[in-house]
Enzyme design. Structure first.
Site, PDB file in Angstrom:
ATOM      1  N   LYS A 192       0.840  -1.196   0.000  1.00  0.00           N
ATOM      2  CA  LYS A 192       0.000   0.000   0.000  1.00  0.00           C
ATOM      3  C   LYS A 192       0.880   1.253   0.000  1.00  0.00           C
ATOM      4  O   LYS A 192       1.579   1.531   0.971  1.00  0.00           O
ATOM      5  CB  LYS A 192      -0.906   0.059   1.226  1.00  0.00           C
ATOM      6  CG  LYS A 192      -1.948   1.181   1.074  1.00  0.00           C
ATOM      7  CD  LYS A 192      -2.650   1.529   2.363  1.00  0.00           C
ATOM      8  CE  LYS A 192      -1.928   2.597   3.146  1.00  0.00           C
ATOM      9  NZ  LYS A 192      -1.857   3.910   2.478  1.00  0.00           N
ATOM     10  N   GLU A 266      10.201   0.958  10.401  1.00  0.00           N
ATOM     11  CA  GLU A 266      11.210   1.998  10.180  1.00  0.00           C
ATOM     12  C   GLU A 266      10.482   3.310  10.412  1.00  0.00           C
ATOM     13  O   GLU A 266       9.616   3.686   9.636  1.00  0.00           O
ATOM     14  CB  GLU A 266      11.776   1.863   8.780  1.00  0.00           C
ATOM     15  CG  GLU A 266      13.125   2.525   8.655  1.00  0.00           C
ATOM     16  CD  GLU A 266      13.012   3.944   8.175  1.00  0.00           C
ATOM     17  OE1 GLU A 266      12.925   4.840   9.051  1.00  0.00           O
ATOM     18  OE2 GLU A 266      12.986   4.155   6.963  1.00  0.00           O
ATOM     19  N   CYS A 300      13.285  10.695   7.100  1.00  0.00           N
ATOM     20  CA  CYS A 300      13.284  10.113   8.444  1.00  0.00           C
ATOM     21  C   CYS A 300      14.641  10.265   9.126  1.00  0.00           C
ATOM     22  O   CYS A 300      14.720  10.421  10.325  1.00  0.00           O
ATOM     23  CB  CYS A 300      12.867   8.661   8.392  1.00  0.00           C
ATOM     24  SG  CYS A 300      13.754   7.735   7.149  1.00  0.00           S
ATOM     25  N   GLU A 397      10.042  15.362  16.033  1.00  0.00           N
ATOM     26  CA  GLU A 397      10.390  15.312  14.614  1.00  0.00           C
ATOM     27  C   GLU A 397       9.532  16.342  13.877  1.00  0.00           C
ATOM     28  O   GLU A 397       8.305  16.296  13.969  1.00  0.00           O
ATOM     29  CB  GLU A 397      10.096  13.908  14.086  1.00  0.00           C
ATOM     30  CG  GLU A 397      10.414  13.734  12.632  1.00  0.00           C
ATOM     31  CD  GLU A 397      10.236  12.291  12.162  1.00  0.00           C
ATOM     32  OE1 GLU A 397       9.209  11.688  12.480  1.00  0.00           O
ATOM     33  OE2 GLU A 397      11.143  11.789  11.473  1.00  0.00           O
TER      34      GLU A 397
HETATM   35  P1  NAI Z   1       1.655   7.780   8.703  1.00  0.00           P
HETATM   36  O1  NAI Z   1       2.474   6.951   9.588  1.00  0.00           O
HETATM   37  O2  NAI Z   1       0.247   8.051   9.090  1.00  0.00           O
HETATM   38  O3  NAI Z   1       1.613   7.140   7.243  1.00  0.00           O
HETATM   39  C1  NAI Z   1       2.500   6.177   6.726  1.00  0.00           C
HETATM   40  C2  NAI Z   1       1.711   5.093   6.016  1.00  0.00           C
HETATM   41  O4  NAI Z   1       0.930   4.366   6.964  1.00  0.00           O
HETATM   42  C3  NAI Z   1       0.722   5.588   4.972  1.00  0.00           C
HETATM   43  O5  NAI Z   1       0.709   4.677   3.887  1.00  0.00           O
HETATM   44  C4  NAI Z   1      -0.604   5.540   5.716  1.00  0.00           C
HETATM   45  O6  NAI Z   1      -1.721   5.405   4.863  1.00  0.00           O
HETATM   46  C5  NAI Z   1      -0.436   4.302   6.568  1.00  0.00           C
HETATM   47  N1  NAI Z   1      -1.264   4.240   7.784  1.00  0.00           N
HETATM   48  C6  NAI Z   1      -1.793   5.263   8.495  1.00  0.00           C
HETATM   49  N2  NAI Z   1      -2.457   4.790   9.559  1.00  0.00           N
HETATM   50  C7  NAI Z   1      -2.364   3.438   9.522  1.00  0.00           C
HETATM   51  C8  NAI Z   1      -2.826   2.385  10.370  1.00  0.00           C
HETATM   52  N3  NAI Z   1      -3.519   2.626  11.466  1.00  0.00           N
HETATM   53  N4  NAI Z   1      -2.517   1.118  10.034  1.00  0.00           N
HETATM   54  C9  NAI Z   1      -1.793   0.854   8.944  1.00  0.00           C
HETATM   55  N5  NAI Z   1      -1.328   1.802   8.111  1.00  0.00           N
HETATM   56  C10 NAI Z   1      -1.604   3.092   8.394  1.00  0.00           C
HETATM   57  O7  NAI Z   1       2.416   9.142   8.465  1.00  0.00           O
HETATM   58  P2  NAI Z   1       1.810  10.526   7.951  1.00  0.00           P
HETATM   59  O8  NAI Z   1       0.498  10.824   8.621  1.00  0.00           O
HETATM   60  O9  NAI Z   1       1.808  10.509   6.492  1.00  0.00           O
HETATM   61  O10 NAI Z   1       2.901  11.531   8.504  1.00  0.00           O
HETATM   62  C11 NAI Z   1       2.883  11.954   9.863  1.00  0.00           C
HETATM   63  C12 NAI Z   1       4.259  12.088  10.431  1.00  0.00           C
HETATM   64  O11 NAI Z   1       4.919  10.838  10.424  1.00  0.00           O
HETATM   65  C13 NAI Z   1       5.186  13.007   9.648  1.00  0.00           C
HETATM   66  O12 NAI Z   1       5.029  14.335  10.015  1.00  0.00           O
HETATM   67  C14 NAI Z   1       6.517  12.461  10.049  1.00  0.00           C
HETATM   68  O13 NAI Z   1       6.909  13.009  11.264  1.00  0.00           O
HETATM   69  C15 NAI Z   1       6.289  10.982  10.214  1.00  0.00           C
HETATM   70  N6  NAI Z   1       6.685  10.201   9.026  1.00  0.00           N
HETATM   71  C16 NAI Z   1       7.831   9.491   9.050  1.00  0.00           C
HETATM   72  C17 NAI Z   1       8.259   8.813   7.940  1.00  0.00           C
HETATM   73  C18 NAI Z   1       9.510   8.024   7.927  1.00  0.00           C
HETATM   74  O14 NAI Z   1      10.082   7.833   6.876  1.00  0.00           O
HETATM   75  N7  NAI Z   1       9.981   7.513   9.031  1.00  0.00           N
HETATM   76  C19 NAI Z   1       7.515   8.861   6.691  1.00  0.00           C
HETATM   77  C20 NAI Z   1       6.276   9.580   6.767  1.00  0.00           C
HETATM   78  C21 NAI Z   1       5.911  10.244   7.898  1.00  0.00           C
END
Ligand code: NAI
Ligand code: MG
Length: 796
Positions: A192, A266, A300, A397
């Site tokens: 996804k 990660e 990240c 972050e």
């Molecule tokens: P997120 O963690 O909500 O999204 C990442 C992925 O997880 C997306 O594909 C989303 O649809 C999916 N997702 C969301 N809720 C889920 C659930 N309950 N179960 C399974 N999958 C789920 O991150 P978001 O909202 O896009 O960004 C929020 C913050 O997260 C950012 O401001 C940043 O600080 C951090 N982040 C860190 C990343 C990294 O590379 N470590 C990448 C993206 C965001």
């Protein structure tokens, strides 16, 4: 006007990259994408779609299908059906498909780069020169691992259907990091993409079709968090690989607790960028640009905390400000820009709010005079200086182009500041003194350490976190283990092997033929025998219910003391492998000298025959020898990454680990679990067999006389599952192994989610502790370490 002046005043005109091919691709799908399931494009069951926009222009690019639970189920079924032949085709067969994928990505590199830039807002220069080449590299590298699986991973096999959930910051790159190793190891996947950036994953699906990848091997389902949750909760998905926020990572840890699903996470970071006073400051400035303005800081492992030695702080800040004035911000398809758009309005809001908080907290902010375009979601590069380490912008972050600066005086203070975070993803160290750099690198709790460079990646190097940055590695040989299971896993039993017992001659009290136990043992904490806090004892019974002794019933306070003792023991972790081996041999020698006593004790507790008890003691001694042997032989690697770089993959101790020993085999069960964790340099809190704890309490004297530093091994007897829960919840425990019931395993995974401990649990399955392939060797050592990759560039 001199030439130099012309250069300085020269304005660039825009140099837009053509998006013709991308538009053609979108149009070929009528700008409306279905789900890619079983090799076909299908409509979502709900018939719901959402928009993907270009954040540089706010224009709508396409409609994307919202997958629900039923769609996810279809995709999992397709992946399940494809599994058998994908495994049977063998490593070479898979390598050929993966090679074809890599070739095809290279052939369409420009299309991928432009589409990614449009969908995400990141500069075309970055997608063209970094993202897409790394994607191709990842498929090539892992085509190689598919080819070598038979010989290099011969004790391992595929896991099955893998669910993969990725973020929006490096959409196609994260896809490749997830899909390439899974396919190589014989798994099939359902992936996804993030809701903001699905387009390149959908183009990748087209490529899978083009090369004739067997249907169902790769399925792409688009949607929001609920779609992700449906994948996480599907019973036929055997592993979840996730990259994203720490918050969702913890949700996934809890949701899968006890299910036996393997997970790798990660997550976020707040990585330190450490500048010592002898660093080459002009290189540092360019490093800062790469650390925090690459991908608008939505990285990240962004070097978002600038830690600079006080003597050069002002000088460096000044140079950084000058450089910031020259940064160009604008449309992602303009080849001359440095900073593109923020992925979406919500992310922009997060950045704005956190910056405001930083201002409110009294920190000094500086932004260049550049003007952000107003037709998209832009945020200017931002520098905070003189930031208090405790302020929210130094801890949280931000995931945007915001650098937070603070200073330090001594090297020791630099390390302390660097580690003053709940995260541990990456760090970079800047100094011309290689000795200093290599001294500091191992002291920083982070999965990747870059020396005089930053944000360098390669498929041959592992990437992943310590602490709340998550667990598991992606890339390198270390990354393969996330996508396999040990072949002996399928040999575990649902109940322990029955042992032959004989009732002792007399049943009033302990057996006549064996000496009476008149002394109640204590706990073993900080190298000393300690009374339990609550002053309570519990009875130890033999197999026939005769009371043979009592042991202390440890409580929460005892656990806290033991964790504290383990933390303050620095002597053990800093020993060389050779020195640790010496201590382990010494334990074996002392155990051997007292083996008759240990044999008797096993007989008393378990009512086994003398022959069986002797076998248990002898095997335990042999096992200690095995790990003494391994103590200086469980090496790391030097990875073949990009040119002019030494990338050292170094195994490091996890830290403070709790070991909850198996119930069966009171001595061998303990030795088989405690000694490998000890051999790798961890400090331990051990909860021995609840039913038969006396073999553990008899070890106190041996530990005391074998040069084991105080606090390296702490032993707390009592109710196993109660003590285990305390340990699982404890924030200062970094890792936990649990050998016991299915319920106990679930509790561990649930309760450890808050600080994202590395856990290894038995799910109520039983190993044969006499069988070396199940119970000894590398598999145990691997769970007792984390791999840190240290990048050392060389040359001029
Ligand atoms: P997120 O963690 O909500 O999204 C990442 C992925 O997880 C997306 O594909 C989303 O649809 C999916 N997702 C969301 N809720 C889920 C659930 N309950 N179960 C399974 N999958 C789920 O991150 P978001 O909202 O896009 O960004 C929020 C913050 O997260 C950012 O401001 C940043 O600080 C951090 N982040 C860190 C990343 C990294 O590379 N470590 C990448 C993206 C965001
Ligand atoms: Mg988009």
């Amino acid at each position: 006007m001199k030439v130099q002046e012309i250069f300085q005043t020269m304005e660039y005109g825009p140099a837009p990259e053509s998006n013709k091919e991308s538009i053609e691709f979108l149009d070929s799908h009528k700008r409306k994408f279905g789900l890619f399931i079983n090799g076909k494009w299908v409509k979502p069951e709900s018939n719901e779609y959402f928009e993907s926009i270009n954040p540089s222009t706010k224009e709508k690019l396409a409609e994307i299908a919202e997958a629900n639970v039923k769609d996810v189920d279809q995709a999992v079924k397709a992946a399940g059906k494809a599994l058998k032949s994908w495994v049977e085709i063998g490593g070479h067969g898979r390598a050929r498909y993966m090679y074809a994928l890599a070739r095809q990505i290279q052939k369409h590199a420009r299309l991928f780069a432009v589409l990614e830039s449009m969908d995400n807002g990141k500069p075309i220069r970055e997608t063209r020169d970094i993202d897409i080449p790394l994607v191709a590299r990842h498929f090539y590298h892992h085509a190689g691992w598919a080819q070598l699986m038979d010989t290099e991973m011969k004790d391992y096999k595929e896991i099955g259907v893998i669910g993969q959930i990725i973020p929006w910051n490096f959409p196609l790159l994260m896809l490749s990091w997830k899909i390439a190793p899974s396919l190589a190891m014989g798994n099939t996947v359902i992936l996804k993409p993030a809701e903001f950036t699905s387009l390149t994953a959908l183009l990748f699906a087209d490529i899978c079709k083009q090369i004739g990848l067997p249907t169902g091997v790769v399925n792409v389902v688009t949607g929001h968090g609920d779609t992700g949750a449906a994948i996480v909760n599907h019973p036929d998905v055997k592993k979840i690989a996730f990259t994203g926020s720490t918050e969702v990572g913890k949700i996934i840890r809890k949701a899968t607790a006890g299910s036996g699903k393997k997970i790798s996470l990660e997550l976020g970071g707040k990585s330190p960028f450490i500048v010592f006073e002898d660093a080459d400051l002009d290189s540092v400035v360019e490093g800062v640009v790469d650390a925090i303005w690459f991908n608008q800081g939505q990285v990240c492992c962004a070097g978002s905390r600038l830690l600079v030695q006080e003597s050069i702080a002002e000088k460096l800040y000044k140079k950084i400000r000058v450089r910031m004035e020259t940064l160009r911000i604008g449309n992602s398809l303009d080849k001359t820009i440095d900073i593109g758009a923020i992925v979406a309005p919500v992310q922009l809001k997060v950045i704005e709010d956190l910056v405001q908080k930083g201002i409110d907290e009294g920190n000094t902010i500086w932004q260049p005079t550049l003007v952000c375009p107003t037709d998209g979601y832009f945020y200017p590069p931002t520098l905070f200086t003189d930031v208090a380490p405790s302020s929210s912008i130094a801890q949280e972050e931000i995931f945007g182009p915001v650098l937070v600066g603070m200073s330090f005086r001594s090297h020791g203070e630099a390390v302390k500041l660097a580690n003053n975070t709940r995260y541990g993803l990456a760090a970079s160290i800047w100094t011309e003194n290689i000795n200093l750099a290599l001294d500091v690198a191992p002291q920083i709790k982070a999965g990747t350490v870059w020396i005089n460079c930053t944000n360098v990646f390669d498929a041959a190097s592992g990437f992943g976190g310590y602490r709340e940055s998550g667990f598991g590695r992606e890339g390198g040989k270390e990354g393969l283990y996330e996508y396999v299971k040990h072949t002996s896993d399928s040999e575990f039993r649902d109940s322990p092997k029955k042992i032959k017992t004989t009732e002792p001659p007399s049943s009033n009290g302990s057996s006549k033929s064996l000496p009476k136990i008149d002394k109640t043992p204590k706990l073993f904490i900080g190298g000393k025998q300690a009374r339990p806090d609550g002053g309570n004892s519990m009875a130890v019974l033999d197999t026939f219910g005769n009371q043979i002794s009592e042991v202390p019933k440890g409580n929460r306070k005892d656990i806290r003391n033991a964790v504290e003792a383990a933390h303050s023991c620095t002597a053990w972790g800093s020993l060389t492998g050779h020195a640790k081996a010496q201590v382990l041999y010494y334990i074996a020698e002392n155990l051997s000298a007292r083996s008759a006593e240990f044999v008797t004790r096993i007989m008393q507790q378990t009512n086994q025959s003398q022959t069986d008890a002797e076998k248990e003691v002898a095997t335990s001694i042999e096992r200690i020898y095995t790990y003494a042997a391994w103590a200086d032989k469980y090496d790391g690697n030097v990875h073949h990454t990009i040119q002019r770089n030494i990338t050292i993959a170094m195994p490091e101790k996890v830290g403070v680990m709790a070991i909850i020993c198996p119930e069966e085999l009171p001595l061998l069960g303990l030795i088989s679990t405690v000694i490998p964790a000890l051999a790798m340099g961890n400090s331990l809190i051990v909860v021995p067999s609840e039913k038969s704890p006396l073999s553990a309490t008899d070890l106190y004297q041996i530990l005391e006389t074998s040069d084991v530093p105080g606090g390296a091994v702490n032993i707390v007897t009592g109710h196993k599952d109660e003590l285990c829960k305390e340990l699982a919840k404890h924030d200062d425990v970094d890792g936990l192994w649990y050998f016991g019931s299915a319920q106990g395993s679930k509790d561990v995974e649930l309760l450890s989610a808050d600080n994202l401990k590395r856990t290894w649990v038995s799910y109520g399955k039983y190993r044969d502790w006499y069988d070396k392939s199940q119970s000894e060797g590398r598999e145990f050592l691997r769970h007792a370490i984390e791999i840190k990759n240290i990048w050392v560039p060389y040359g001029e």
